[in-house]
Design an enzyme around this catalytic site. Structure first.
Site, mmCIF file in Angstrom:
data_model
loop_
_atom_site.group_PDB
_atom_site.id
_atom_site.type_symbol
_atom_site.label_atom_id
_atom_site.label_comp_id
_atom_site.label_asym_id
_atom_site.label_seq_id
_atom_site.Cartn_x
_atom_site.Cartn_y
_atom_site.Cartn_z
ATOM 1 N N GLY A 11 0.839 -1.208 0.000
ATOM 2 C CA GLY A 11 0.000 0.000 0.000
ATOM 3 C C GLY A 11 0.872 1.255 0.000
ATOM 4 O O GLY A 11 1.831 1.332 0.754
ATOM 5 N N VAL A 24 17.297 8.594 -5.406
ATOM 6 C CA VAL A 24 17.875 8.847 -6.736
ATOM 7 C C VAL A 24 18.981 9.897 -6.650
ATOM 8 O O VAL A 24 20.105 9.680 -7.124
ATOM 9 C CB VAL A 24 16.768 9.296 -7.735
ATOM 10 C CG1 VAL A 24 17.371 9.791 -9.042
ATOM 11 C CG2 VAL A 24 15.806 8.138 -7.992
ATOM 12 N N ASP A 127 -0.334 2.603 8.244
ATOM 13 C CA ASP A 127 -0.794 1.877 9.435
ATOM 14 C C ASP A 127 0.140 2.059 10.636
ATOM 15 O O ASP A 127 -0.257 1.780 11.771
ATOM 16 C CB ASP A 127 -0.915 0.380 9.137
ATOM 17 C CG ASP A 127 -2.037 0.072 8.161
ATOM 18 O OD1 ASP A 127 -2.766 1.006 7.790
ATOM 19 O OD2 ASP A 127 -2.175 -1.103 7.784
ATOM 20 N N ARG A 162 -25.686 14.771 16.920
ATOM 21 C CA ARG A 162 -25.606 13.399 16.409
ATOM 22 C C ARG A 162 -24.355 12.687 16.896
ATOM 23 O O ARG A 162 -23.359 13.327 17.264
ATOM 24 C CB ARG A 162 -25.547 13.422 14.873
ATOM 25 C CG ARG A 162 -26.901 13.594 14.252
ATOM 26 C CD ARG A 162 -26.785 13.724 12.755
ATOM 27 N NE ARG A 162 -28.119 13.775 12.175
ATOM 28 C CZ ARG A 162 -28.387 14.264 10.984
ATOM 29 N NH1 ARG A 162 -27.429 14.776 10.233
ATOM 30 N NH2 ARG A 162 -29.619 14.253 10.534
ATOM 31 N N HIS A 215 -22.234 16.307 20.665
ATOM 32 C CA HIS A 215 -21.994 15.268 19.652
ATOM 33 C C HIS A 215 -21.286 14.095 20.322
ATOM 34 O O HIS A 215 -20.830 14.208 21.466
ATOM 35 C CB HIS A 215 -21.099 15.811 18.527
ATOM 36 C CG HIS A 215 -19.795 16.328 19.060
ATOM 37 N ND1 HIS A 215 -19.472 17.666 19.046
ATOM 38 C CD2 HIS A 215 -18.772 15.700 19.682
ATOM 39 C CE1 HIS A 215 -18.292 17.825 19.611
ATOM 40 N NE2 HIS A 215 -17.846 16.642 20.011
ATOM 41 N N ARG A 247 -24.901 8.453 12.594
ATOM 42 C CA ARG A 247 -24.499 8.481 11.184
ATOM 43 C C ARG A 247 -23.109 7.852 11.061
ATOM 44 O O ARG A 247 -22.373 7.775 12.037
ATOM 45 C CB ARG A 247 -24.440 9.922 10.656
ATOM 46 C CG ARG A 247 -25.770 10.645 10.633
ATOM 47 C CD ARG A 247 -26.696 10.059 9.570
ATOM 48 N NE ARG A 247 -27.909 10.854 9.427
ATOM 49 C CZ ARG A 247 -29.006 10.697 10.158
ATOM 50 N NH1 ARG A 247 -29.030 9.793 11.125
ATOM 51 N NH2 ARG A 247 -30.078 11.439 9.931
HETATM 52 O O1 F6P Z 1 -1.675 -1.380 4.764
HETATM 53 C C1 F6P Z 1 -2.136 -0.119 4.399
HETATM 54 C C2 F6P Z 1 -3.615 -0.159 4.126
HETATM 55 O O2 F6P Z 1 -4.013 1.146 3.747
HETATM 56 C C3 F6P Z 1 -4.491 -0.680 5.258
HETATM 57 O O3 F6P Z 1 -4.757 0.282 6.232
HETATM 58 C C4 F6P Z 1 -5.715 -1.117 4.493
HETATM 59 O O4 F6P Z 1 -6.410 -2.109 5.201
HETATM 60 C C5 F6P Z 1 -5.144 -1.659 3.226
HETATM 61 O O5 F6P Z 1 -3.900 -1.016 3.040
HETATM 62 C C6 F6P Z 1 -6.013 -1.458 2.028
HETATM 63 O O6 F6P Z 1 -5.423 -2.094 0.953
HETATM 64 P P1 F6P Z 1 -5.855 -1.875 -0.560
HETATM 65 O O7 F6P Z 1 -5.423 -0.505 -0.964
HETATM 66 O O8 F6P Z 1 -5.122 -2.948 -1.282
HETATM 67 O O9 F6P Z 1 -7.332 -2.013 -0.586
#
Ligand code: F6P
Length: 323
Positions: A11, A24, A127, A162, A215, A247
């Site tokens: 990710g 680079v 994360d 809410r 809230h 919500r």
């Molecule tokens: O590991 C980073 C992350 O953004 C997580 O928080 C999330 O669960 C996952 O990647 C989402 O993955 P993808 O972009 O493949 O749906």
């Protein structure tokens, strides 16, 4: 070392581009040739790479995403895929590799290191679940994105009296949820590391109403148990007794994009510079991280050995401050 490659894997996160730029330009400054590998390990197997110049990374320091592209590559998990990747690295006379990504990407880096190929890892994942660094590239920007959304949702939540569930990313890690909960002044935080019964969530909501709050903001990590759907259904079913109507907002991939903050640009740059210097000095099989504002090296095996976990003291503080 005369030629190195750089790839982004898993990710993405804001800050990957300044990191590529730093790799680079540091490499060029040391007289090396640099190859940018597209789509992570998948691109390595498919031999998608091109030589980078100082100009090819011009203007990207403030851009989100990654100009190299990224991917998750199941193929690289096979011996055949890794052999092909190594063959392509040798074909281009690449002698070392910088891998930017999360713990899955570090596992891939270990495999190359085990095959005798010099590799240095850099932590990149919103994360913030990577052992060996206090902060990974992308976390600070993602947190700021969440906070901006929380502040805005609070405005409308207060006007309507809410409760809002705001789901943030973090499959197995509650870091984003917890820190945005504290920084955003949430009433409750639900994280994978701490299971919260539905009745307790409802009781917190009711309590906030009785204390006269305008809230009730509940930040839910996507990996929390119970998760967004179960909590929403439960709260909506008991709406009458609880006071607040409920919500839901799922922030999703908006958290992964956007221009990196100054912190992420500086972190990414420091890590990128250091990774190239480490390869140049003959190091391999380590991840460079930032611990207590100092750059550190952690063996990749240690990085992936156990989950990072979170400091539960922050969870306690979040509860105290929510009153
Ligand atoms: O590991 C980073 C992350 O953004 C997580 O928080 C999330 O669960 C996952 O990647 C989402 O993955 P993808 O972009 O493949 O749906």
């Amino acid at each position: 070392m005369r030629c190195i490659g750089v790839l982004c894997s898993g990710g993405d996160g804001p800050g990957f581009n300044p990191c590529v730029r730093a790799v680079v330009r540091t490499g060029l400054g040391l007289g090396m040739r640099i190859y940018g590998i597209q789509r992570g390990y998948a691109g390595l197997i498919a031999c998608e790479m091109q030589e980078m110049t100082a100009r090819s990374v011009g203007g990207i320091i403030g851009r989100g995403g990654t100009i190299l592209g990224t991917a998750r590559s199941p193929e690289f998990a096979t011996p055949l895929g890794r052999r092909e990747a190594l063959r392509n690295l040798n074909k281009q006379s690449i002698e070392g590799l910088v891998v930017i990504g999360g713990d899955g990407s570090m596992r891939g880096a270990i495999e190359l290191h085990k095959l005798g190929f010099p590799v240095v890892g850099l932590p990149g994942s919103i994360d913030n679940d990577i052992v060996g660094t206090d902060m990974a590239i992308g976390v600070d920007t993602a947190l700021n994105t969440v906070i901006e959304a929380v502040d805005k949702i609070k405005d409308t939540a207060s006007s309507h009296q809410r409760a809002f569930l705001i789901e943030v990313m973090g499959r197995a890690s509650g870091y984003l949820a917890l820190m945005s909960g504290i920084a955003g002044g949430a009433e409750l935080v639900l994280i994978p590391e701490v299971e919260t019964p539905l009745e307790k969530v409802a009781a917190e909501l009711q309590d906030a109403y009785m204390r006269g709050k305008a809230h009730c903001i509940i930040i839910v990590a996507e990996g929390a148990k119970p998760g967004t759907q179960a909590v929403t259904e439960y709260l909506q079913a008991h709406q009458e007794e609880l006071g607040f109507s409920v919500r839901v907002t799922v922030l999703g991939h908006v958290q992964r994009g956007g221009s990196p903050t100054a912190f992420d640009r500086l972190l990414a740059t420091r890590l990128g510079v250091d990774a190239v210097q480490a390869l140049h000095a003959g190091k391999s099989g380590v991840m460079i991280g930032l611990m207590g504002n100092k750059l550190t090296e952690t063996p990749l095996e240690e990085v992936v050995a156990k989950p990072k976990g979170i400091d539960l003291e922050f969870y306690r503080i979040a509860g105290v401050l929510a009153k």
